[in-house]
Design an enzyme around this catalytic site. Structure first.
Site, mmCIF file in Angstrom:
data_model
loop_
_atom_site.group_PDB
_atom_site.id
_atom_site.type_symbol
_atom_site.label_atom_id
_atom_site.label_comp_id
_atom_site.label_asym_id
_atom_site.label_seq_id
_atom_site.Cartn_x
_atom_site.Cartn_y
_atom_site.Cartn_z
ATOM 1 N N PRO A 180 0.795 -1.241 0.000
ATOM 2 C CA PRO A 180 0.000 0.000 0.000
ATOM 3 C C PRO A 180 0.822 1.283 0.000
ATOM 4 O O PRO A 180 0.806 2.051 0.969
ATOM 5 C CB PRO A 180 -0.821 -0.137 1.285
ATOM 6 C CG PRO A 180 0.097 -0.883 2.211
ATOM 7 C CD PRO A 180 0.833 -1.873 1.336
ATOM 8 N N CYS A 181 1.518 1.552 -1.092
ATOM 9 C CA CYS A 181 2.295 2.779 -1.167
ATOM 10 C C CYS A 181 1.402 4.020 -1.156
ATOM 11 O O CYS A 181 1.880 5.131 -0.910
ATOM 12 C CB CYS A 181 3.197 2.774 -2.398
ATOM 13 S SG CYS A 181 2.354 2.468 -3.961
ATOM 14 N N HIS A 182 0.086 3.846 -1.393
ATOM 15 C CA HIS A 182 -0.829 4.982 -1.319
ATOM 16 C C HIS A 182 -0.990 5.489 0.110
ATOM 17 O O HIS A 182 -1.502 6.594 0.324
ATOM 18 C CB HIS A 182 -2.200 4.603 -1.892
ATOM 19 C CG HIS A 182 -2.881 3.488 -1.171
ATOM 20 N ND1 HIS A 182 -2.615 2.155 -1.446
ATOM 21 C CD2 HIS A 182 -3.810 3.479 -0.178
ATOM 22 C CE1 HIS A 182 -3.349 1.387 -0.650
ATOM 23 N NE2 HIS A 182 -4.080 2.166 0.125
#
Length: 283
Positions: free
Chosen positions: A190-192
């Site tokens: 989850p780089c968001h």
């Protein structure tokens, strides 16, 4: 006296002797009532201790005008997923109207599982992923960044500087941003959930507009769900409880709240334990 009637009376603050007697003999209703009291207690404490900011009225009115974040179901069929027999290697967003090809080979089981879990996640029905990622081709620094990013809880965020500090490279915020910008398996890793230090969301490989939608979706979904009849709390999306009837389902934002209400963590999805990224082997 039926459970539904008991709960209506408790909500109306008109318990009576019959209601109290039912609570003493019904574990499911006792757990439900404990969860209700935990939620109300936390809300009351917050309202008493935090003064209302001048902007509160405007924010409330804006929330009325703009409904809560909607599931991003339109994205699920546009994801092109690649994998080896060890795990996922890439997730790409294809143009609208383009159907991802049917795949075969040793990575097919991971692709099919990831596609199903991604659809559930984008529909607001899953808060974790149970597929491994095969990142053996990446540089060591990128792998360290992605491993740490995979530990960021659903609905939470970290700054680029915080991720850099967590991997022991406090001056490498820019390098962390570059590594996240090259994340081959977005959503699953989850780089968001990594944002700028000033609170703005920053860039995203699948587009900043989608990053905003993903963060809004996670903010509107409770990551834990408890089943009152069993007293077990699971991560949203866990296979163990199966479909939970509405009257038996209780949502929690924090495990501490579930524990306070008398729920115990699921032994399958283990909401009490961190789920580190699995590199090349199943989690």
């Amino acid at each position: 006296m039926r459970c539904a009637e008991v709960r209506e009376r408790l909500r109306a603050e008109k318990p009576g002797e019959a209601t109290r007697a039912h609570l003493e003999g019904c574990p499911r209703c006792r757990r439900w009532w404990a969860a209700e009291q935990v939620s109300e207690g936390r809300l009351a404490t917050a309202l008493q201790s935090v003064p209302a900011p001048p902007s509160l009225l405007g924010r409330v009115l804006a929330a009325v005008v703009h409904p809560p974040a909607q599931p991003i179901v339109d994205l699920g069929d546009r994801l092109l997923i690649s994998a080896t027999g060890m795990g996922l290697t890439a997730i790409h967003l294809v143009p609208e109207g383009t159907l991802p090809p049917v795949v075969a080979g040793p990575g097919r089981r991971w692709i099919e599982r990831a596609a199903a879990e991604l659809r559930e996640y984008l529909a607001g029905e899953r808060a974790f992923f149970d597929v491994p990622a095969d990142l053996r081709a990446l540089p060591i620094f990128s792998r360290r960044v992605l491993e740490m990013t995979a530990r960021i809880p659903f609905g939470d965020v970290r700054t680029y500087a915080e991720v850099a500090l967590a991997i022991g490279a406090p001056r490498a915020s820019r390098a962390v941003g570059n590594a996240l910008g090259s994340n081959p398996v977005p959503l699953v890793i989850p780089c968001h959930r990594v944002i700028r230090g000033d609170g703005t969301t920053g860039g995203y490989g699948l587009g900043p507009a989608l990053k905003d939608r993903l963060l809004a979706l996670e903010a509107s979904v409770s990551p834990l769900v408890g089943r009152a009849s069993t007293g077990v709390v699971c991560r949203l999306g866990c296979d163990r409880p199966g479909p939970i009837p509405e009257g038996d389902r209780i949502h929690f934002a924090r495990l501490a709240d579930a524990r306070a209400a008398g729920f115990r963590p699921c032994s399958l999805c283990r909401p009490h334990a961190a789920r580190p990224l699995s590199l090349g082997t199943r989690a």
